[in-house]
Design a protein around this motif. Structure first.
Motif, short mmCIF file in Angstrom:
data_model
loop_
_atom_site.label_atom_id
_atom_site.label_comp_id
_atom_site.label_asym_id
_atom_site.label_seq_id
_atom_site.Cartn_x
_atom_site.Cartn_y
_atom_site.Cartn_z
N ILE A 2 6.19 0.89 7.26
CA ILE A 2 5.46 0.03 6.35
C ILE A 2 5.13 0.80 5.08
CG2 ILE A 2 3.25 -1.14 5.99
CD1 ILE A 2 5.14 -2.76 7.68
N ASN A 3 5.42 0.22 3.93
CA ASN A 3 5.16 0.90 2.68
C ASN A 3 4.60 -0.08 1.65
OD1 ASN A 3 7.43 -0.57 1.61
ND2 ASN A 3 8.80 0.99 2.47
N GLU A 4 4.50 0.39 0.39
CA GLU A 4 3.90 -0.45 -0.65
C GLU A 4 4.70 -1.72 -0.91
OE1 GLU A 4 3.25 1.80 -4.17
OE2 GLU A 4 1.85 3.21 -3.23
N SER A 7 3.48 -4.34 1.48
CA SER A 7 2.16 -4.81 1.06
C SER A 7 2.29 -5.75 -0.13
CB SER A 7 1.27 -3.62 0.70
OG SER A 7 0.04 -4.06 0.18
N THR A 109 0.75 -10.87 6.95
CA THR A 109 0.89 -9.51 7.48
C THR A 109 1.67 -9.52 8.80
OG1 THR A 109 -1.35 -9.67 8.44
CG2 THR A 109 -1.12 -8.53 6.33
N VAL A 113 5.29 -7.55 9.50
CA VAL A 113 5.47 -6.67 10.66
C VAL A 113 6.60 -7.19 11.55
CG1 VAL A 113 4.35 -5.89 12.80
CG2 VAL A 113 3.11 -5.78 10.63
N GLU A 338 -3.38 -4.20 3.46
CA GLU A 338 -2.67 -2.93 3.65
C GLU A 338 -3.01 -2.31 5.00
OE1 GLU A 338 -2.69 -1.85 -1.14
OE2 GLU A 338 -4.13 -0.90 0.22
N GLU A 339 -4.29 -2.35 5.36
CA GLU A 339 -4.71 -1.81 6.65
C GLU A 339 -4.09 -2.60 7.80
OE1 GLU A 339 -8.80 -1.06 9.26
OE2 GLU A 339 -8.69 -2.72 7.82
N ARG A 342 -0.51 -1.65 8.51
CA ARG A 342 -0.43 -0.34 9.15
C ARG A 342 -0.86 -0.41 10.63
NH1 ARG A 342 -3.81 1.78 6.33
NH2 ARG A 342 -5.58 2.01 7.77
N VAL A 343 -1.98 -1.06 10.87
CA VAL A 343 -2.52 -1.10 12.24
C VAL A 343 -1.63 -1.92 13.16
CG1 VAL A 343 -4.47 -1.87 13.65
CG2 VAL A 343 -4.89 -0.70 11.48
N MET A 345 1.50 -2.37 12.96
CA MET A 345 2.70 -1.59 13.24
C MET A 345 2.42 -0.47 14.24
SD MET A 345 5.92 -1.39 12.68
CE MET A 345 6.20 -2.35 11.21
N GLU A 346 1.30 0.21 14.07
CA GLU A 346 0.95 1.29 14.99
C GLU A 346 0.76 0.79 16.41
OE1 GLU A 346 -2.53 3.11 13.43
OE2 GLU A 346 -1.51 4.05 11.73
#
Length: 353
Positions: A2-4, A7, A109, A113, A338-339, A342-343, A345-346
């Motif tokens: 995941i990158n800018e 987002s 989001t 993902v 943005e968070e 990331r979350v 994906m993690e």
């Protein structure tokens, strides 16, 4: 992964969706736009009514399937908006617009993902589903789609939870209660006043406590929210009705609560539906354990979502705050988008069910 760029894509798509009014049962244009967006990414889509979904390429029925779901419908704009609810406006790190928080940020989001994960080798299949009629618990929403999808092992339901895992959710049952009397002149000793007949039942709803209390969701909550009787001041009313809002915990089904209610009432009660039951997932579920490992705090949510209609384990989790939902000048923080990317994906990349 995941990158800018992702987002930026998510924010851009959310702005487009805000610009398209998608009130409950009027989501057609938003569904069209989202469907075209997904197909432009090279994916095949499914469509039923205003629900849009997409299965990951190389779908393998031997693997378990994870559903990524959120809803595209919104409530009507409430009074007090100082901005145009259908004009996306970015100010000081906030994106304003109707549905930005509930639940547009989750819609976009989860889609980003999905588009990344479904192009990698995972030990599960993915289905992305943007559903309609969530705000009204409509029967043409997710409930109409699930029977036609492959079997689902687990779902992530995108709703504003500040990216904390809601592992339990209260259910909902609405009761219509009726008392019947006999009309008469208020000046004479005539008639049988229907209002008086409901007083004890209303007091019971106020005072009764169900025995089982959930550690996550607390007790069953019953609230008398509407009452109606009478035609004019000098006529003894022959009919009185009231409405009860019941929020169930996972320790009772709605049918069990209704059976208990009927034991104590003198008036006639009817449930509008038993379909919106409470839900709960085991804290030992691999997704929940991953969330806890990265600092997530499991909790019970008092608000209803499409989880109530899912006959499989699910977690409610998404960007934004529930307190912003259904309010004037609704917004989502860009950093929350943005968070979330990331979350999500993690938690999902490499997950073993």
């Amino acid at each position: 992964m995941i990158n800018e760029t992702h987002s930026s894509e998510a924010v851009g798509l959310l702005k487009s969706l805000i610009s398209i009014p998608s009130l409950s049962r009027e989501e057609g244009q938003a569904a069209d736009y989202l469907q075209h967006y997904i197909e432009a990414e090279g994916m095949q889509t499914g469509r039923k009514g205003n629900n849009v979904w997409c299965l990951s390429p190389m779908f393998d029925l031997k693997k378990p399937t994870i559903l990524l779901n959120s809803h595209i419908d919104t409530v009507k704009p409430v009074n007090g908006w100082r901005k145009d609810p259908f004009t996306p406006r970015e100010e000081n790190g906030k994106l304003y617009g109707l549905g930005s928080n509930d639940a547009g940020a989750s819609v976009v989001t989860l889609l980003q993902v999905f588009l990344q994960l479904c192009r990698t080798e995972q030990m599960y299949n993915l289905i992305y589903l943007a559903s309609c009629e969530e705000e009204v618990s409509g029967k043409e929403g997710i409930e109409s789609v699930l029977p036609g999808l492959p079997p689902i092992a687990f779902a992530v339901v995108g709703e504003p939870t500040e990216m904390q895992p809601a592992i339990a959710e209260k259910g909902l049952m609405v009761l219509d209660v009726v008392a019947t009397g006999r009309a008469g002149h208020a000046a004479r000793e005539e008639g049988d006043n229907a209002i008086y007949k409901v007083l004890n039942d209303i007091a019971w709803f106020r005072d009764y406590r169900f025995q089982k209390v959930s550690p996550l969701l607390g007790p069953v909550k019953m609230s008398v929210t509407m009452i109606n009787a009478g035609t004019q001041h000098n006529v003894v009313p022959d009919r009185c009705t009231f409405v009860v809002d019941i929020r169930s915990n996972e320790l009772y089904s709605n049918e069990e609560i209704f059976a208990e209610v009927q034991k104590h009432l003198s008036c006639k009660a009817e449930a509008r539906s038993f379909r919106l039951n409470s839900s709960r997932i085991d804290e030992k579920h691999p997704f929940v354990q991953r969330a806890i490992a990265r600092g997530g705090v499991p909790y019970g949510s008092p608000t209803l979502s499409d989880q109530a209609l899912m006959p499989f384990p699910s977690v409610k989790m998404g960007p934004g705050r529930s307190s912003r939902s259904h309010t004037a000048d609704e917004y989502i923080m860009i950093r929350e988008i943005e968070e979330a990317l990331r979350v999500y994906m993690e938690l999902l990349d490499g997950l073993k069910l």
